[in-house]
Design an enzyme around this catalytic site. Structure first.
Site, short mmCIF file in Angstrom:
data_model
loop_
_atom_site.label_atom_id
_atom_site.label_comp_id
_atom_site.label_asym_id
_atom_site.label_seq_id
_atom_site.Cartn_x
_atom_site.Cartn_y
_atom_site.Cartn_z
N ALA A 15 -79.89 -70.07 -3.42
CA ALA A 15 -80.16 -70.17 -4.85
C ALA A 15 -79.05 -70.93 -5.58
O ALA A 15 -79.28 -71.49 -6.65
CB ALA A 15 -80.34 -68.78 -5.46
N ARG A 16 -77.86 -70.96 -4.98
CA ARG A 16 -76.76 -71.72 -5.60
C ARG A 16 -77.05 -73.21 -5.60
O ARG A 16 -76.49 -73.96 -6.41
CB ARG A 16 -75.46 -71.46 -4.82
CG ARG A 16 -75.05 -70.00 -4.76
CD ARG A 16 -73.86 -69.82 -3.82
NE ARG A 16 -73.67 -68.43 -3.44
CZ ARG A 16 -72.86 -68.04 -2.46
NH1 ARG A 16 -72.16 -68.94 -1.78
NH2 ARG A 16 -72.73 -66.76 -2.16
N ARG A 17 -77.90 -73.66 -4.70
CA ARG A 17 -78.33 -75.05 -4.69
C ARG A 17 -79.44 -75.30 -5.71
O ARG A 17 -79.53 -76.35 -6.32
CB ARG A 17 -78.86 -75.43 -3.30
CG ARG A 17 -77.80 -75.50 -2.22
CD ARG A 17 -76.96 -76.74 -2.34
NE ARG A 17 -76.24 -77.04 -1.09
CZ ARG A 17 -75.42 -78.06 -0.94
NH1 ARG A 17 -75.20 -78.88 -1.95
NH2 ARG A 17 -74.81 -78.27 0.21
N LYS A 95 -88.70 -71.81 2.69
CA LYS A 95 -89.27 -71.90 4.03
C LYS A 95 -88.67 -70.78 4.89
O LYS A 95 -87.57 -70.31 4.61
CB LYS A 95 -88.99 -73.29 4.63
CG LYS A 95 -87.51 -73.72 4.64
CD LYS A 95 -86.75 -73.07 5.76
CE LYS A 95 -85.27 -73.25 5.61
NZ LYS A 95 -84.51 -72.35 6.52
N SER A 252 -80.55 -82.00 5.62
CA SER A 252 -79.88 -81.44 4.44
C SER A 252 -79.09 -82.48 3.65
O SER A 252 -77.93 -82.27 3.32
CB SER A 252 -78.95 -80.30 4.86
OG SER A 252 -77.95 -80.77 5.75
#
Length: 328
Positions: A15-17, A95, A252
């Site tokens: 969630a920090r991304r 995912k 990524s």
């Protein structure tokens, strides 16, 4: 146009991304719900990002948000995705979308009933580099595609990590191999059948898995694992009748990493460089616009059913040692 208001279920690391990506995409994160609102981890997340804790997960669904992001443990994806859709929210779910294709079909049905947008959160497929690779492959730049090889692995040393828990949907295929499958499907479409073999923990978690995906005239292989050492390894190689293509950090290239695509043909070798670009923000932008009806939804829940069907088949083959045909 009103600002898209987001809620988040859980304060997971990923969630920090997503928080900065939501803000970069013009959204506003107005609520987070956590299992234990009094925990130090929850308070730190709230203070770091300036997002109020409104209570538990259901409290987010009961709040005034347009959409929710679900980064919960894998076994919690289905129940909370369905709950969010039934609460009238658009849903972006991490995912793997669910634990199998049968569950993914439940999401298809409920999304259709509610008319809300639901999508699996695969950021790399929204990055300009992978769209360019897809265009080269499908446009014939490399000729007829003979082979696709992908790999994603790293060292997962923490024995308490939830990814070691089979009851929570742990395992290398769900965590990193799913990126390999998704990239291959983006380039080539749906495979006919698969074969696979895996290394298992006593608790039934795949530490590593290698598989093949069957396409007419094309050999496709993937490798993923939790015991590859550090730093992680990410590769995509496409071999065609007129040339080859190689990419590193294929799964990524999210925020601060440039991506270089190397193409080799009879005319020599050239590189196409893609500057750092926030794939998460691209993904969120598309999701918001699809939710508003401003553009065609490229990855509806039916795409996740196709994705989960391949993962189901790979696991079945790894367990039985048999070739498994894909069930659509």
């Amino acid at each position: 146009m009103t600002t898209f208001r987001w809620g988040i279920l859980g304060a997971a690391r990923i969630a920090r991304r997503l928080v900065p990506a939501m803000r970069e995409a013009g959204g506003e994160v107005v609520a987070v719900g956590v299992r234990d609102p009094s925990s130090e981890h929850a308070r730190a997340f709230s203070e770091t990002w300036g997002i109020p804790i409104v209570g538990g997960y259901q409290d987010v669904l009961d709040s005034d948000v347009d959409g929710v992001y679900i980064p919960l443990p894998n076994d919690q994806h289905l129940p909370w995705t369905l709950a969010a859709l039934r609460a009238g929210k658009h849903v972006l779910t991490e995912k793997p979308y669910t634990l199998n294709a049968v569950q993914a079909r439940e999401v298809v049905a409920v999304a259709a009933q509610t008319g809300k947008t639901a999508m699996e959160a695969f950021a790399p497929r929204c990055h300009p580099y992978l769209r360019r690779v897809r265009d080269m492959v499908q446009g014939g730049d490399l000729g007829d595609i003979r082979s696709v090889r992908s790999a994603f692995g790293y060292g997962l040393g923490n024995p308490d990590d939830i990814r070691w828990d089979a009851t929570k949907g742990g395992g290398a295929l769900y965590d990193v191999g799913t990126y390999c499958v998704n990239a291959t499907r983006l380039l080539l479409g749906e495979p006919r059948a698969v074969t696979a073999q895996a290394r298992w923990t006593p608790g039934g978690v795949d530490v590593g898995l290698s598989g093949t995906l069957e396409y007419t005239g094309t050999s496709v292989s993937l490798d993923c694992g939790f015991d590859w050492g550090i730093p992680d390894t990410q590769r995509l190689t496409v071999i065609g009748s007129r040339g080859t293509l190689d990419v590193n950090q294929v799964s990524s290239p999210a925020v601060d990493q440039p991506v270089t695509v190397t193409i080799t043909t009879s005319e020599g070798t050239r590189e196409e460089r893609f500057e750092a670009s926030n794939a998460y923000a691209h993904m969120v932008t598309h999701f918001q616009q699809a939710a508003r009806g401003e553009e065609t939804h490229l990855y509806p829940p039916a795409d996740a059913v196709a994705q989960m069907s391949v993962l189901d088949a790979l696991y079945e083959s790894a367990r039985t040692g048999e070739r498994v045909e894909i069930q659509g």
